[in-house]
Design an enzyme around this catalytic site. Structure first.
Site, PDB file in Angstrom:
ATOM      1  N   ASN A   6       0.804  -1.223   0.000  1.00 17.62           N
ATOM      2  CA  ASN A   6       0.000   0.000   0.000  1.00 17.62           C
ATOM      3  C   ASN A   6       0.842   1.280   0.000  1.00 17.62           C
ATOM      4  O   ASN A   6       0.336   2.343  -0.339  1.00 17.62           O
ATOM      5  CB  ASN A   6      -0.966   0.011   1.190  1.00 17.62           C
ATOM      6  N   HIS A   7       2.130   1.178   0.366  1.00 18.06           N
ATOM      7  CA  HIS A   7       2.983   2.380   0.361  1.00 18.06           C
ATOM      8  C   HIS A   7       3.795   2.518  -0.929  1.00 18.06           C
ATOM      9  O   HIS A   7       4.715   3.329  -0.995  1.00 18.06           O
ATOM     10  CB  HIS A   7       3.923   2.358   1.565  1.00 18.06           C
ATOM     11  N   HIS A  35       2.315  -7.009   5.540  1.00 18.93           N
ATOM     12  CA  HIS A  35       1.601  -5.762   5.838  1.00 18.93           C
ATOM     13  C   HIS A  35       1.400  -5.516   7.333  1.00 18.93           C
ATOM     14  O   HIS A  35       1.523  -4.387   7.776  1.00 18.93           O
ATOM     15  CB  HIS A  35       0.252  -5.651   5.135  1.00 18.93           C
ATOM     16  N   HIS A  41       3.229  -6.481   9.804  1.00 15.12           N
ATOM     17  CA  HIS A  41       4.548  -6.345  10.440  1.00 15.12           C
ATOM     18  C   HIS A  41       4.705  -7.229  11.675  1.00 15.12           C
ATOM     19  O   HIS A  41       5.695  -7.095  12.398  1.00 15.12           O
ATOM     20  CB  HIS A  41       4.846  -4.881  10.806  1.00 15.12           C
TER      21      HIS A  41
HETATM   22 FE   FE2 Z   1       4.604  -2.655   5.563  1.00 11.22          FE
HETATM   23 FE   FE2 Z   2       1.626  -2.303   4.020  1.00 11.67          FE
END
Ligand code: FE2
Ligand code: FE2
Length: 277
Positions: free
Chosen positions: A80-81, A187, A189
């Site tokens: 997403n980043h 995602h 983490h």
């Molecule tokens: Fe991440």
């Molecule tokens: Fe992410």
């Protein structure tokens, strides 16, 4: 038909090291310091790294991606980043083995699949984004079919399922069981304790975790994360510098599109780190 014994010693033998979201400069140094040790220990055929948080915690730059490739990383996955740093946009279309989620809009920069090769073994790498709380333009579950169709002839396929919802990741693992070599989640983490080979032969884990500071809150300085939750006010987040670990999985394979085993790799950054200068 090939006899089973010959097939077992097939040219599809490979070991895939997949490394979870590299967070900031400390995460990058941790990756660079741990990789030689992991090569010595596991002799991976392929190293695939999620790099969506590599630039100061958000996004990735061409320079950082080049540094990872120079360190022997075969492919980079994102999430997403992906688009946080504009300078990466043309790089995503440059033909390098770096992939953003395949279920982003086709108009968005980059591509969702790539193929890398070592010793005659071809590994297809696919990135997908979950649809809960993340801005993916299309359904992961329909677009995976398109992505798999784009790969062509390969010995192995690794899918990085970058998603918030554990249910979407578990479902994707079952959905693809027997059709891909591995479905690895990223995602959140935070590594999960459910790594296993599913009955059809697909290695699966809901989240491999991150490569970065375990002393923070999923990569952010813990004081700032706690202050944000206490005050309910906007807080500027910085990347934590405490207690760096590499988190990933090692997948061993001997037959095409099948995994024999998946094991977690949870490793603190070596204390005498060569990248400290
Ligand atoms: Fe991440
Ligand atoms: Fe992410």
């Amino acid at each position: 038909m090939a006899e089973p014994q010959a097939a077992a010693a097939s040219p599809a033998s490979a070991r895939i090291l997949f490394v979870g979201d590299v967070v900031g400069g400390l995460g990058r140094r941790t990756l660079l310091d741990c990789l030689p040790v992991l090569r010595e220990l596991h002799a991976p055929t392929f190293v695939v790294v999620n790099g969506e948080n590599a630039a100061g915690g958000l996004g990735i730059t061409p320079k950082i991606a080049d540094q990872m490739f120079a360190a022997g990383v075969d492919a980079i996955t994102l999430g997403n980043h992906t688009y946080h740093r504009r300078e990466i946009y043309p790089y995503l279309a440059s033909g390098k083995p770096i992939v953003r989620p395949a279920n982003f809009l086709r108009s968005q920069p980059g591509r969702g699949v790539c193929v890398v090769e070592h010793d005659g073994v071809r590994l297809g790498v696919v990135s997908l984004s979950g649809n809960l709380y993340l801005r993916a333009g299309r359904s992961a579950f329909t677009e995976i079919e398109v992505a798999l169709g784009e790969l062509g002839e390969v010995e192995h396929i690794l899918l990085d399922m970058h998603a918030e919802a554990t249910s979407a990741k578990v479902a994707m693992g079952w959905h693809l069981d027997g059709r891909v070599t591995a479905v690895v989640g990223t995602h959140t983490h935070v590594p999960t304790a459910d790594a296993r080979v599913l009955p059809g032969g697909t290695a699966y884990i809901t989240d491999v975790g991150m490569t970065g500071p375990r002393g923070g809150v999923i990569g952010v300085k813990r004081e700032q994360a706690i202050e944000s939750l206490l005050s309910m006010m906007p807080i500027r987040f910085e990347t934590s510098e405490e207690d760096p670990w590499l988190m990933g999985v090692l997948i061993s394979c001997s037959a095409r599109l099948r995994a024999d085993s998946i094991q977690q790799v949870l490793m603190p950054r070596p204390t005498t780190a060569p990248t400290d200068r």
